[in-house]
Design an enzyme around this catalytic site. Structure first.
Site, PDB file in Angstrom:
ATOM      1  N   CYS A 111       0.836  -1.209   0.000  1.00 16.86           N
ATOM      2  CA  CYS A 111       0.000   0.000   0.000  1.00 16.86           C
ATOM      3  C   CYS A 111       0.873   1.262   0.000  1.00 16.86           C
ATOM      4  O   CYS A 111       1.709   1.450   0.886  1.00 16.86           O
ATOM      5  CB  CYS A 111      -0.928   0.005   1.218  1.00 16.86           C
ATOM      6  N   ARG A 235      -7.333  -3.868 -11.691  1.00 18.85           N
ATOM      7  CA  ARG A 235      -8.257  -2.972 -12.406  1.00 18.85           C
ATOM      8  C   ARG A 235      -8.840  -3.586 -13.667  1.00 18.85           C
ATOM      9  O   ARG A 235      -9.935  -3.212 -14.083  1.00 18.85           O
ATOM     10  CB  ARG A 235      -7.545  -1.651 -12.687  1.00 18.85           C
TER      11      ARG A 235
HETATM   12  C1  LIG Z   1      -8.616   1.133  -5.932  1.00 21.30           C
HETATM   13  C2  LIG Z   1      -7.494   0.200  -5.566  1.00 21.30           C
HETATM   14  C3  LIG Z   1      -7.410  -0.295  -4.285  1.00 21.30           C
HETATM   15  C4  LIG Z   1      -6.381  -1.177  -3.929  1.00 21.30           C
HETATM   16  N1  LIG Z   1      -6.354  -1.714  -2.675  1.00 21.30           N
HETATM   17  C5  LIG Z   1      -5.442  -2.673  -2.371  1.00 21.30           C
HETATM   18  C6  LIG Z   1      -5.511  -3.395  -1.141  1.00 21.30           C
HETATM   19  O1  LIG Z   1      -6.415  -3.196  -0.302  1.00 21.30           O
HETATM   20  N2  LIG Z   1      -4.549  -4.319  -0.897  1.00 21.30           N
HETATM   21  C7  LIG Z   1      -3.552  -4.588  -1.813  1.00 21.30           C
HETATM   22  O2  LIG Z   1      -2.703  -5.434  -1.563  1.00 21.30           O
HETATM   23  N3  LIG Z   1      -3.490  -3.946  -2.983  1.00 21.30           N
HETATM   24  C8  LIG Z   1      -4.422  -3.029  -3.296  1.00 21.30           C
HETATM   25  N4  LIG Z   1      -4.404  -2.444  -4.531  1.00 21.30           N
HETATM   26  C9  LIG Z   1      -3.403  -2.877  -5.527  1.00 21.30           C
HETATM   27  C10 LIG Z   1      -3.973  -4.024  -6.369  1.00 21.30           C
HETATM   28  O3  LIG Z   1      -4.202  -5.171  -5.580  1.00 21.30           O
HETATM   29  C11 LIG Z   1      -2.980  -4.407  -7.494  1.00 21.30           C
HETATM   30  O4  LIG Z   1      -1.789  -4.833  -6.916  1.00 21.30           O
HETATM   31  C12 LIG Z   1      -2.707  -3.229  -8.424  1.00 21.30           C
HETATM   32  O5  LIG Z   1      -3.896  -2.574  -8.812  1.00 21.30           O
HETATM   33  C13 LIG Z   1      -1.952  -3.713  -9.678  1.00 21.30           C
HETATM   34  O6  LIG Z   1      -2.729  -4.601 -10.429  1.00 21.30           O
HETATM   35  P1  LIG Z   1      -3.460  -4.108 -11.795  1.00 21.30           P
HETATM   36  O7  LIG Z   1      -2.398  -3.458 -12.656  1.00 21.30           O
HETATM   37  O8  LIG Z   1      -4.007  -5.394 -12.383  1.00 21.30           O
HETATM   38  O9  LIG Z   1      -4.525  -3.134 -11.397  1.00 21.30           O
HETATM   39  C14 LIG Z   1      -5.399  -1.534  -4.893  1.00 21.30           C
HETATM   40  C15 LIG Z   1      -5.486  -1.024  -6.189  1.00 21.30           C
HETATM   41  C16 LIG Z   1      -6.515  -0.170  -6.531  1.00 21.30           C
HETATM   42  C17 LIG Z   1      -6.585   0.341  -7.946  1.00 21.30           C
END
Ligand SMILES: Cc1cc2nc3c(=O)[nH]c(=O)nc-3n(C[C@H](O)[C@H](O)[C@H](O)COP(=O)(O)O)c2cc1C
Length: 322
Positions: A111, A235
């Site tokens: 985070c 996402r």
């Molecule tokens: C709105 C939002 C909230 C997120 N909250 C968390 C979370 O609570 N815990 C976590 O480990 N990662 C969190 N992430 C990161 C995602 O789990 C992920 O690692 C990140 O979006 C990259 O993956 P992507 O490129 O497929 O979106 C969050 C990402 C977004 C966009």
């Protein structure tokens, strides 16, 4: 007599397939998760996680963790993700999570939020691999279920990704998720999957690659190119909750998801942050499924609708289509 917790290798990961839905705070609460799980068979979507549960001044009680897990059960596991740095409170919360029914506990080392950094939690711990190891060990020693860790590739840069991966493994993690962006990179569009490959080569526990999966085909491409045994999407699943099966849906089916989402939140009296229409709009910011959002101009029309009921009424009309 209390027995020692099993070794990480003896704790079987409960995922039903190697494709996972990422934890996303403010999004993957039980209503949204339940709808995604209901639309993807266990052979396509292997499991998911709660939003992070922040462990602050006291251990998080079982009842609160149960709320994060939600009322529904699916064949796929929903791991409870914890974020914090106090070893005893994390361990106690992990025990509460297992008592509340968690089949695995995930630890957040990614985070990037200011609050997390100020509290030396989430990605702040990436500056200190020994701290990552201590946190994982404290939790893995406290429970019998698999404990997994989710890191970013680094804090300012990715030079220590192998060290971080080994720290999680040595602490007793049964799986390591590597979000390939660093904390400094935030959520930038570019991704460098070689960092996932480097982590996967450094450890013998399963690695789950994450970052930049945008299509169904990307899951397998990520696994093939990096050697990661699992792949996770964030996402991309907000854009298209059917990404796990690769099934193309109609405008009607796409709208029905959003209408059901609104109805479920109302039924459960649960819409943290902003109201029901705001939650639906949050998905519409990403949504591509079924061509319901025709282009970026059309997206703005949806997002600028001030009257929440009017927005939902328009979706209900579309949802009545086949
Ligand atoms: C709105 C939002 C909230 C997120 N909250 C968390 C979370 O609570 N815990 C976590 O480990 N990662 C969190 N992430 C990161 C995602 O789990 C992920 O690692 C990140 O979006 C990259 O993956 P992507 O490129 O497929 O979106 C969050 C990402 C977004 C966009």
């Amino acid at each position: 007599m209390t027995s020692a917790p099993p070794s990480p290798a003896a704790r079987t990961l409960p995922f039903t397939a190697p494709w996972l839905l990422a934890p996303m705070e403010g999004v993957t609460e039980p209503c949204f998760r339940d709808l995604v799980l209901s639309r993807n068979a266990p052979e396509h979507l292997g499991g998911t996680f709660t939003e992070f549960v922040r462990v602050h001044a006291t251990p998080v009680p079982r009842a609160i963790v149960r709320r994060h897990i939600g009322p529904s059960r699916f064949p796929q596991p929903v791991g409870v993700q914890l974020m914090g740095n106090d070893l005893e409170r994390l361990a106690a919360t992990a025990r509460n999570a297992v008592a509340a029914g968690a089949p695995l506990v995930d630890l957040n080392f990614g985070c990037p939020a200011k609050g997390a950094i100020a509290g030396c939690a989430g990605s702040a711990l990436l500056r200190d691999p020994a701290a990552v190891e201590r946190v994982v060990r404290a939790v893995a020693s406290a429970v019998f279920v698999p404990v997994t860790a989710k890191i970013r590739a680094g804090y300012d840069d990715a030079s220590r990704v192998e060290e971080l991966a080994r720290a999680a493994e040595q602490g007793g993690a049964s799986m390591l998720t590597v979000h390939c962006r660093t904390r400094a990179e935030g959520y930038c569009p570019e991704v460098d999957w070689t960092r996932i490959a480097r982590a996967a080569r450094a450890v013998s526990i399963p690695v789950c690659g994450n970052g930049g999966v945008e299509t169904h085909a990307d899951f397998e491409r990520l696994r093939r190119e990096t050697g990661a045994r699992l792949a996770m999407v964030g996402r991309g699943a907000l854009a298209d909750p059917w990404i796990f099966s690769g099934r193309r849906v109609s405008v009607g089916e796409s709208a029905r998801f959003l209408v059901e989402y609104a109805d479920l939140m109302r039924e459960r009296n649960q819409w943290p942050g902003g109201g029901i229409a705001a939650r639906v709009k949050q998905l519409l910011r990403y949504w591509t499924a079924g061509g319901l959002v025709e282009n970026e101009e059309h997206r703005l029309v949806w997002l600028r609708e001030k009257d929440g009921e009017a927005l939902l009424a328009r979706l209900r009309t579309l949802a009545a289509q086949p």
